[in-house]
Design a protein around this motif. Sequence first.
Motif, mmCIF file in Angstrom:
data_model
loop_
_atom_site.group_PDB
_atom_site.id
_atom_site.type_symbol
_atom_site.label_atom_id
_atom_site.label_comp_id
_atom_site.label_asym_id
_atom_site.label_seq_id
_atom_site.Cartn_x
_atom_site.Cartn_y
_atom_site.Cartn_z
ATOM 1 N N GLU A 9 0.871 -1.287 -0.125
ATOM 2 C CA GLU A 9 0.120 -0.153 0.089
ATOM 3 C C GLU A 9 0.912 1.012 -0.116
ATOM 4 O O GLU A 9 1.785 1.236 0.823
ATOM 5 C CB GLU A 9 -0.796 0.047 1.139
ATOM 6 C CG GLU A 9 -1.759 1.257 1.586
ATOM 7 C CD GLU A 9 -2.672 1.755 0.389
ATOM 8 O OE1 GLU A 9 -2.276 2.583 -0.194
ATOM 9 O OE2 GLU A 9 -3.510 1.154 0.331
ATOM 10 N N ASP A 10 0.536 2.255 -0.927
ATOM 11 C CA ASP A 10 1.505 3.193 -1.026
ATOM 12 C C ASP A 10 1.177 4.567 -0.116
ATOM 13 O O ASP A 10 1.889 5.376 0.181
ATOM 14 C CB ASP A 10 1.530 3.813 -2.582
ATOM 15 C CG ASP A 10 0.057 4.143 -2.983
ATOM 16 O OD1 ASP A 10 -0.661 3.396 -2.916
ATOM 17 O OD2 ASP A 10 0.081 5.257 -3.563
ATOM 18 N N GLU A 11 -0.023 4.487 0.492
ATOM 19 C CA GLU A 11 -0.569 5.519 1.364
ATOM 20 C C GLU A 11 -0.335 5.199 2.499
ATOM 21 O O GLU A 11 -0.739 4.291 3.421
ATOM 22 C CB GLU A 11 -1.993 5.727 1.204
ATOM 23 C CG GLU A 11 -2.476 6.428 -0.244
ATOM 24 C CD GLU A 11 -4.121 6.318 -0.369
ATOM 25 O OE1 GLU A 11 -4.626 6.788 0.023
ATOM 26 O OE2 GLU A 11 -4.402 5.724 -1.469
ATOM 27 N N ASP A 53 -2.940 -3.315 -2.585
ATOM 28 C CA ASP A 53 -3.700 -2.091 -3.192
ATOM 29 C C ASP A 53 -3.662 -2.164 -4.522
ATOM 30 O O ASP A 53 -2.656 -2.462 -5.105
ATOM 31 C CB ASP A 53 -2.995 -0.754 -2.543
ATOM 32 C CG ASP A 53 -3.692 0.318 -3.186
ATOM 33 O OD1 ASP A 53 -4.989 0.195 -3.190
ATOM 34 O OD2 ASP A 53 -3.133 1.375 -3.114
ATOM 35 N N MET A 55 -4.238 0.483 -6.788
ATOM 36 C CA MET A 55 -3.405 1.628 -7.369
ATOM 37 C C MET A 55 -2.345 1.940 -6.767
ATOM 38 O O MET A 55 -2.294 2.308 -5.626
ATOM 39 C CB MET A 55 -4.365 2.900 -7.244
ATOM 40 C CG MET A 55 -5.897 2.798 -7.774
ATOM 41 S SD MET A 55 -5.803 2.473 -9.428
ATOM 42 C CE MET A 55 -5.692 4.117 -10.005
ATOM 43 N N LYS A 105 -12.347 0.195 -0.469
ATOM 44 C CA LYS A 105 -11.924 1.294 0.675
ATOM 45 C C LYS A 105 -12.987 2.511 0.566
ATOM 46 O O LYS A 105 -13.547 2.847 -0.486
ATOM 47 C CB LYS A 105 -10.579 2.262 0.331
ATOM 48 C CG LYS A 105 -9.373 1.157 0.512
ATOM 49 C CD LYS A 105 -8.224 2.275 0.026
ATOM 50 C CE LYS A 105 -7.132 1.331 -0.618
ATOM 51 N NZ LYS A 105 -6.066 2.303 -1.120
HETATM 52 CA CA CA Z 1 -2.670 3.525 -3.539
#
Ligand code: CA
Length: 228
Positions: A9-11, A53, A55, A105
Motif C-alpha cells: 500500500e503506497d498511502e 492495493d 492503485m 476502501k
Molecule cells: Ca494506492
Amino acid sequence: MVANILLVEDEPAIQELLAFNVTQCGYRPIQAGDADTAMALINRALPDLILLDWMLPGTSGIELARRLRADQRTQNIPIIMLTARTDERDKVMGLESGADDYITKPFSPRELMARIRAVLRRRTPQMTDEVVKVEGVELSPVTHRVTAKGVHIDLGPTEFRLLHFFMTHVERVYSRAQLLDQVWGDHVFVEERTVDVHIRRLRQALEPFGLDSLVQTVRGSGYRFSRS
Ligand code: CA
C-alpha cells in the motif's frame, strides 16, 4: 504459528492502519509501498497472505497479482485486493487477476480482519488453530501438543511446524525448496540439506509408534505425508 501478512500500500496512513489492525489480530505485518519492494520481500521469504492495493505507483496491484499467479513459487499465496473502486467490472477484473478476495476502501477493520481469517483458513489450513488428526497422529496448534497413538511425543519447533504442514497437506509431494518456503518461509538463506535433517528427526520421533512410514521420500522429487 504467526502468519506473516505482506501489506502492499503506497498511502502511509492506510499502510499504518493496516499494520496496526494486522498486529492487533496477532499477525505479523510486513510493509511495502510499491510492487518492486513487495517482489523483493517475496523473493526472500513467502508471506502467508498479501493485502494488495490496486492503485500503486509504477506496477499496479493487478499486474503484481498476475505475476504472482504466473510463477509456480508464488501462485498459491492468498491475495486480498484493496481498492477504492466500487465498479462491479473492476471487481471481476480483480478476481480474474488471481485475487482470492476483494475489499473496497473505506473498509471497516473488523470486516477486513474477518476476510483475512477466512482466506487464511481456506488457503493455508496450517494457519488455523484446529486440531488435526491423521492416522494415529494428533496435533494441536494451540497447546503445541503432539500425540502418537495417544502418547505424547516431544518435537522441536521446526519438526512441529513441518508435521503441521504435512498433516494439513497430506498425499501431496513437496520439493525441498517448497518445504523451505512453506515451513521455514525462506528458500534463499537456508540450505536444502536442512530439510533432510528435520525430516530425519521427525521420523525418529514417530518410529517407536510404527508411524515413521507416514513421512515418505519421493525419489527425485522430495517428500510426501501419506497414509498408504
Ligand atoms: Ca494506492
